[in-house]
Design a protein around this motif. Structure first.
Motif, PDB file in Angstrom:
ATOM      1  N   THR A  70      44.253  36.457  33.043  1.00 15.36           N
ATOM      2  CA  THR A  70      43.646  35.658  32.291  1.00 15.36           C
ATOM      3  C   THR A  70      41.981  35.678  32.614  1.00 15.36           C
ATOM      4  OG1 THR A  70      43.925  33.741  33.694  1.00 15.36           O
ATOM      5  CG2 THR A  70      45.433  34.173  32.385  1.00 15.36           C
ATOM      6  N   GLY A  71      41.288  36.170  31.876  1.00 15.41           N
ATOM      7  CA  GLY A  71      39.789  36.224  32.027  1.00 15.41           C
ATOM      8  C   GLY A  71      39.500  37.739  32.179  1.00 15.41           C
ATOM      9  N   PRO A  72      38.428  38.188  32.993  1.00 17.76           N
ATOM     10  CA  PRO A  72      38.153  39.601  32.932  1.00 17.76           C
ATOM     11  C   PRO A  72      39.174  40.640  33.711  1.00 17.76           C
ATOM     12  CG  PRO A  72      36.459  38.103  33.849  1.00 17.76           C
ATOM     13  CD  PRO A  72      37.698  37.487  33.769  1.00 17.76           C
ATOM     14  N   ALA A  73      39.293  41.901  33.127  1.00 18.55           N
ATOM     15  CA  ALA A  73      40.064  42.668  33.827  1.00 18.55           C
ATOM     16  C   ALA A  73      40.282  42.886  35.141  1.00 18.55           C
ATOM     17  CB  ALA A  73      40.124  44.189  33.010  1.00 18.55           C
ATOM     18  N   LEU A  74      41.167  43.210  35.860  1.00 16.26           N
ATOM     19  CA  LEU A  74      41.088  43.716  37.282  1.00 16.26           C
ATOM     20  C   LEU A  74      40.495  44.932  37.555  1.00 16.26           C
ATOM     21  CD1 LEU A  74      45.144  43.147  38.360  1.00 16.26           C
ATOM     22  CD2 LEU A  74      43.058  41.362  38.130  1.00 16.26           C
ATOM     23  N   THR A  75      40.130  45.217  38.753  1.00 19.08           N
ATOM     24  CA  THR A  75      39.363  46.178  39.179  1.00 19.08           C
ATOM     25  C   THR A  75      40.114  47.515  38.715  1.00 19.08           C
ATOM     26  OG1 THR A  75      40.232  46.462  41.337  1.00 19.08           O
ATOM     27  CG2 THR A  75      38.052  45.129  40.951  1.00 19.08           C
TER      28      THR A  75
END
Length: 327
Positions: free
Chosen positions: A8-13
């Motif tokens: 939920t929200g920005p993608a992971l690194t």
């Protein structure tokens, strides 16, 4: 068939995404920073998700119930008030937090906000850029030798206690959940919140938001604070009654505040707190360092994958263990 994990929200690194692929997981990011529960539930149902990594937005029972395959929820951080942990427990789903991943970064921001408020840095910066030279009229607060009150002595609070040692501050701690025999290096324990507030020049909040801690700092508590004192919050916005804080700052009852978190996020630009020169505000960025992001993504992913792979949930990181009856 690979596992599907909703972020939920920005993608992971990229590093976390690579680990996910290697362990047989497909990451689905909704993209929107603060998607509604309805939007999250729609994606969860469509993708038939097995796990959720919560960055932003609220994970309600509607989201939790949307996919019958859901088996684990992990927070990309440590604050979990945007997850319905009781609903997760009813569905037999552990909720885990990334303990320790962002502690140093959040403590450093609290430390920075202490200095920024004490020396009026944001206001002076704005005045300089507007063409003013306020050298003759500026008088900041020197922190050396002052007293610091820490509310909540988890990992973040402990790091902050260590950071202020070179300033020779008197450090007091209030944490009713801390065992009585726990030794606090560089600090003394006080028996009540009122005692801590009345004896501190700087108060820094480091406790979770729960029904018991909501509006922990209200009008009555502010009335016990020292005139000119500073309030720092890098934990959760709901810990402070914002109307009461606005009045105290506006009327000069306390000296200033540094807030990284607010009761409603993103903050409404019309929030009256933002009009005050003795408030320094940041947009919930305590954990927003690359080091912390990398660690949070990897730890949250590991929590989810361990459950999905049958290795079990780490009880030390589980925040709904009592409901699930897990030791």
């Amino acid at each position: 068939m690979p596992y599907t994990i909703l972020v939920t929200g920005p993608a992971l690194t990229p590093e976390a995404a690579e680990v996910a692929e290697r362990r047989g997981a497909r990451l689905v990011s909704i993209g929107a920073a603060y998607a509604s529960p309805e939007e999250l539930a729609a994606v969860a149902a469509k993708e038939e998700i097995d796990g959720i990594i919560v960055r932003q937005g609220k994970v309600t029972e509607k989201v939790i119930a949307a996919s019958p395959r859901l088996r684990a929820i992990a927070k990309h951080g440590v604050g979990y008030d945007n997850i319905d942990t009781e609903a997760a427990a009813r569905h037999g789903i552990p909720v885990l937090v990334a303990r320790g991943a962002n502690s140093q970064s959040v403590a450093e921001l609290a430390f920075a906000l202490m200095f920024a408020v004490a020396r009026d840095l944001a206001h002076l910066d704005a005045r300089m850029k507007a063409g003013f030279w306020d050298k003759a009229t500026t008088s900041g607060l020197q922190l050396r030798g002052r007293s610091l009150g820490v509310v909540g002595l988890g990992e973040i609070g402990r790091i902050l206690v260590g950071l202020v040692q070179p300033l020779h501050m008197t450090v007091r701690v209030f944490d009713p959940y801390m065992p009585a025999d726990v030794r606090i290096e560089g600090a003394e324990r006080v028996a009540s919140l009122d005692e801590l507030l009345a004896t501190s020049d700087v108060i820094s909040l480091h406790c979770p938001l729960t029904p018991q801690t909501r509006n922990l700092i209200g009008r009555e508590q502010i009335a016990t604070m020292r005139p000119g004192s500073i309030l720092i919050n890098t934990a959760r916005g709901g810990l402070i009654d914002e109307d009461a804080l606005f009045e105290a700052l506006r009327d000069g009852r306390i000296g200033g505040a540094g807030l990284d978190t607010f009761a409603v996020e993103p903050v409404n630009p019309a929030n009256p707190l933002l009009t005050l020169p003795n408030l320094i505000a940041t947009p919930h960025v305590g954990a927003s360092t690359q080091t912390a992001r990398d660690a949070m993504g990897l730890i949250a992913l590991d929590h989810v994958m361990n459950v999905l792979e049958g290795k079990g949930a780490d009880p030390r990181a589980m925040v709904n263990a009592p409901q699930l009856r897990v030791a």
